[in-house]
Write a protein that holds these residues in place. Structure first.
Motif, mmCIF file in Angstrom:
data_model
loop_
_atom_site.group_PDB
_atom_site.id
_atom_site.type_symbol
_atom_site.label_atom_id
_atom_site.label_comp_id
_atom_site.label_asym_id
_atom_site.label_seq_id
_atom_site.Cartn_x
_atom_site.Cartn_y
_atom_site.Cartn_z
ATOM 1 N N ILE A 56 0.817 -1.211 0.023
ATOM 2 C CA ILE A 56 0.175 -0.143 0.158
ATOM 3 C C ILE A 56 0.759 1.312 0.143
ATOM 4 C CG2 ILE A 56 -1.684 -1.201 1.350
ATOM 5 C CD1 ILE A 56 -1.276 0.276 3.676
ATOM 6 N N GLY A 57 2.190 1.250 -0.012
ATOM 7 C CA GLY A 57 2.885 2.400 0.024
ATOM 8 C C GLY A 57 2.775 3.429 -0.895
ATOM 9 N N LYS A 58 2.398 3.197 -2.082
ATOM 10 C CA LYS A 58 2.173 4.132 -3.010
ATOM 11 C C LYS A 58 0.721 4.083 -3.568
ATOM 12 C CE LYS A 58 6.766 3.543 -4.947
ATOM 13 N NZ LYS A 58 7.677 3.341 -6.118
ATOM 14 N N VAL A 69 3.014 5.191 5.743
ATOM 15 C CA VAL A 69 3.017 6.077 7.151
ATOM 16 C C VAL A 69 3.588 7.366 7.011
ATOM 17 C CG1 VAL A 69 3.956 6.212 9.452
ATOM 18 C CG2 VAL A 69 2.594 3.792 8.953
ATOM 19 N N ASN A 70 4.618 7.272 6.205
ATOM 20 C CA ASN A 70 5.363 8.635 6.411
ATOM 21 C C ASN A 70 5.205 9.683 5.013
ATOM 22 O OD1 ASN A 70 7.394 8.494 8.525
ATOM 23 N ND2 ASN A 70 8.199 6.615 7.420
ATOM 24 N N ARG A 71 4.227 9.459 4.339
ATOM 25 C CA ARG A 71 3.543 10.218 3.389
ATOM 26 C C ARG A 71 2.743 11.212 3.862
ATOM 27 N NH1 ARG A 71 0.533 6.473 -0.849
ATOM 28 N NH2 ARG A 71 -0.153 8.448 -1.567
ATOM 29 N N ASP A 72 2.735 12.552 3.231
ATOM 30 C CA ASP A 72 2.091 13.737 3.538
ATOM 31 C C ASP A 72 1.063 14.195 2.632
ATOM 32 O OD1 ASP A 72 3.773 14.279 5.804
ATOM 33 O OD2 ASP A 72 5.348 14.782 4.558
ATOM 34 N N ILE A 75 -1.824 4.571 15.609
ATOM 35 C CA ILE A 75 -2.956 5.750 15.009
ATOM 36 C C ILE A 75 -2.436 7.143 15.727
ATOM 37 C CG2 ILE A 75 -5.125 6.190 15.419
ATOM 38 C CD1 ILE A 75 -6.071 3.343 15.557
ATOM 39 N N SER A 76 -2.083 7.040 17.039
ATOM 40 C CA SER A 76 -1.807 8.507 17.554
ATOM 41 C C SER A 76 -0.188 8.866 16.974
ATOM 42 C CB SER A 76 -1.688 8.097 19.131
ATOM 43 O OG SER A 76 -2.630 7.916 19.687
ATOM 44 N N THR A 77 0.546 8.008 16.721
ATOM 45 C CA THR A 77 1.587 8.008 15.911
ATOM 46 C C THR A 77 1.683 9.056 14.767
ATOM 47 O OG1 THR A 77 2.887 6.375 17.158
ATOM 48 C CG2 THR A 77 4.089 7.307 15.193
ATOM 49 N N VAL A 78 0.695 8.367 13.862
ATOM 50 C CA VAL A 78 0.353 9.105 12.342
ATOM 51 C C VAL A 78 -0.248 10.395 12.734
ATOM 52 C CG1 VAL A 78 -0.871 9.196 10.449
ATOM 53 C CG2 VAL A 78 0.002 7.090 11.239
ATOM 54 N N LEU A 79 -1.196 10.829 13.744
ATOM 55 C CA LEU A 79 -1.839 11.914 13.975
ATOM 56 C C LEU A 79 -0.588 13.019 14.469
ATOM 57 C CD1 LEU A 79 -5.175 10.937 15.706
ATOM 58 C CD2 LEU A 79 -4.891 11.111 13.348
ATOM 59 N N ARG A 80 0.462 12.492 15.306
ATOM 60 C CA ARG A 80 1.215 13.333 15.674
ATOM 61 C C ARG A 80 2.446 13.695 14.664
ATOM 62 N NH1 ARG A 80 2.830 14.332 21.169
ATOM 63 N NH2 ARG A 80 0.430 13.975 21.217
ATOM 64 N N ARG A 81 2.752 12.811 13.948
ATOM 65 C CA ARG A 81 3.558 12.988 12.643
ATOM 66 C C ARG A 81 3.140 13.995 11.813
ATOM 67 N NH1 ARG A 81 5.761 12.611 7.883
ATOM 68 N NH2 ARG A 81 3.782 11.804 7.089
ATOM 69 N N ARG A 82 1.716 13.884 11.493
ATOM 70 C CA ARG A 82 1.000 14.825 10.755
ATOM 71 C C ARG A 82 0.738 16.352 11.108
ATOM 72 N NH1 ARG A 82 -1.101 12.781 5.902
ATOM 73 N NH2 ARG A 82 -1.169 15.119 5.415
#
Length: 396
Positions: free
Chosen positions: A38-40, A198-201, A234-241
């Motif tokens: 699912i990366g791309k 996960v690291n996409r913006d 989940i919390s990690t993605v919300l924080r990173r974004r």
């Protein structure tokens, strides 16, 4: 939208030893579920899912802006609430008194120490997210923290699994399992692909967090602890974004309220129904954020209520301790004295008065490590989880 389902593949089952029922002992082949890469992949919610997603973003932003910036103790409170609820999904529930002992470094049960380990793992993940991209080492480090408290699981802590695992079914084989994740040789590349995602913006934030969680649970990359690390993601993605900077949205309480629904949506995700899981998490985020705002108001009112009960003298140890209880609701003698800034005797007398007034409760009277807790603060964790549960059951 179209989302690729998991692919089923039949594999030879080679157990290390034959145990269990006759069906277990004679099992020769299993069907594993292999998640798509699912990366791309792109995802754009539409219709009711898009509207719910937007409402969830607003609810989270309101919680962050309204309380995260102005009620500093709320950050620790919500983080602990999320970790405790996530542990309860795994049937790990020590109760807040035992949890308080573990937090203060007292003698605590295995369950309490496990719940505290979940807090530390979540902290590690969101801190890493605030610093930049999420790396495999961040996941492994958090898993190491989570599993270190158990002698038997610590042997596999901080490393991707090298054995086949499964969810449900028999203790000995994957027979009748609810989900059989991909074989271990595929795990590294699937996790690497997930981290790209996960690291996409360029993805809708909450949808990205929901999909990342569901994909992680489907990969099941560790021998144990997958649920707690996956929910922390989940919390990690919300924080990173950048959607959250201080608060943690207590989404695990949503899942805890109806675990059957939660697991049903994970299974639907595996069939390609991504919209249902995104909408489920978005609705949950609305309920969790609104309930957390109510808890924030209740917490903010506690110091006034405590002062009305105790009526401390100005500049007294009692007043100083009361002012610190929201931020430090669990105390031992050392940090109580540090906060009070006075002698042992004065600090103990102040702690005694606050205990007699019902504001503190003595959790441990060990001569070596006496521990007190602000009962109103810790009880609010249970109240928050219950409130989220009521909202969830009424509306989901």
């Amino acid at each position: 939208m179209n989302w690729p389902p998991h692919r089923n593949e039949e594999r030879i089952w080679n157990p290390h030893q034959r145990q269990g029922s006759r069906a277990d002992r004679t099992l020769e082949r299993i069907t594993v579920a292999i998640p798509p890469r699912i990366g791309k992949l792109d995802y754009d919610p539409t219709g009711s899912v898009a509207r719910t997603h937007e409402a969830a973003l607003i609810a989270i932003a309101r919680l962050e802006a309204g309380f995260g910036e102005h009620l500093a103790p709320l950050a620790d409170f919500l983080l602990r609430s999320e970790s405790v609820a996530s542990s309860k999904i795994e049937h790990i529930d020590a109760g807040w008194r035992a949890f308080g002992k573990a937090v203060a470094g007292g003698k605590a049960s295995d369950e309490a120490r496990s719940q505290l380990a979940a807090v530390k793992a979540l902290i590690a993940m969101v801190d890493a997210a605030g610093a930049g991209t999420i790396q495999l080492d961040d996941l492994l480090g958090a898993h190491r923290l989570l599993m270190a408290v158990d002698y038997y699981t610590s042997r596999d802590a901080g490393q991707l699994r090298d054995v086949q695992n499964w969810i449900g079914g028999s203790d000995y084989t994957p027979i009748n399992a609810a989900h059989i994740p991909p074989p271990p040789e595929l795990v590294p590349e699937l996790i690497a692909d997930l981290l790209v995602f996960v690291n996409r913006d360029d993805l809708p934030i909450l949808a990205q967090a929901a999909i990342a969680h569901a994909q992680f649970e489907s990969i099941h990359p560790f021998t144990d602890g997958n649920g707690r690390i996956g929910r922390a993601l989940i919390s990690t993605v919300l924080r990173r974004r950048g959607l959250t900077r201080r608060v943690t949205v207590p989404l695990a309480s949503v899942m805890l309220a109806d675990t059957g629904r939660y697991f049903m949506h994970l299974n639907r995700f595996r069939t390609g129904d991504v919209n249902a899981f995104v909408e489920y998490l978005a609705i949950g985020a609305i309920h969790a954020s609104e309930a957390a705002q109510d808890s924030a108001l209740a917490l903010a009112d506690l110091p006034r209520r405590w002062r009305d009960i105790v009526r401390p003298r100005t500049n007294s140890a009692d007043e100083t301790l009361l002012a610190a209880l929201l931020e430090t609701p669990i105390l031992n003698a050392d940090n109580a004295q540090r906060i009070a800034g006075t002698t042992d005797a004065s600090t103990y007398r102040a702690l005694g008065r606050l205990t007699d007034a019902g504001i503190l409760e003595l959790l441990s009277d060990s001569n070596r490590n006496r521990i007190w807790a602000a009962t109103d603060v810790l009880a609010e964790m249970d109240a928050l989880s219950a409130a989220i549960g009521r909202r969830t059951i009424e509306h989901l």
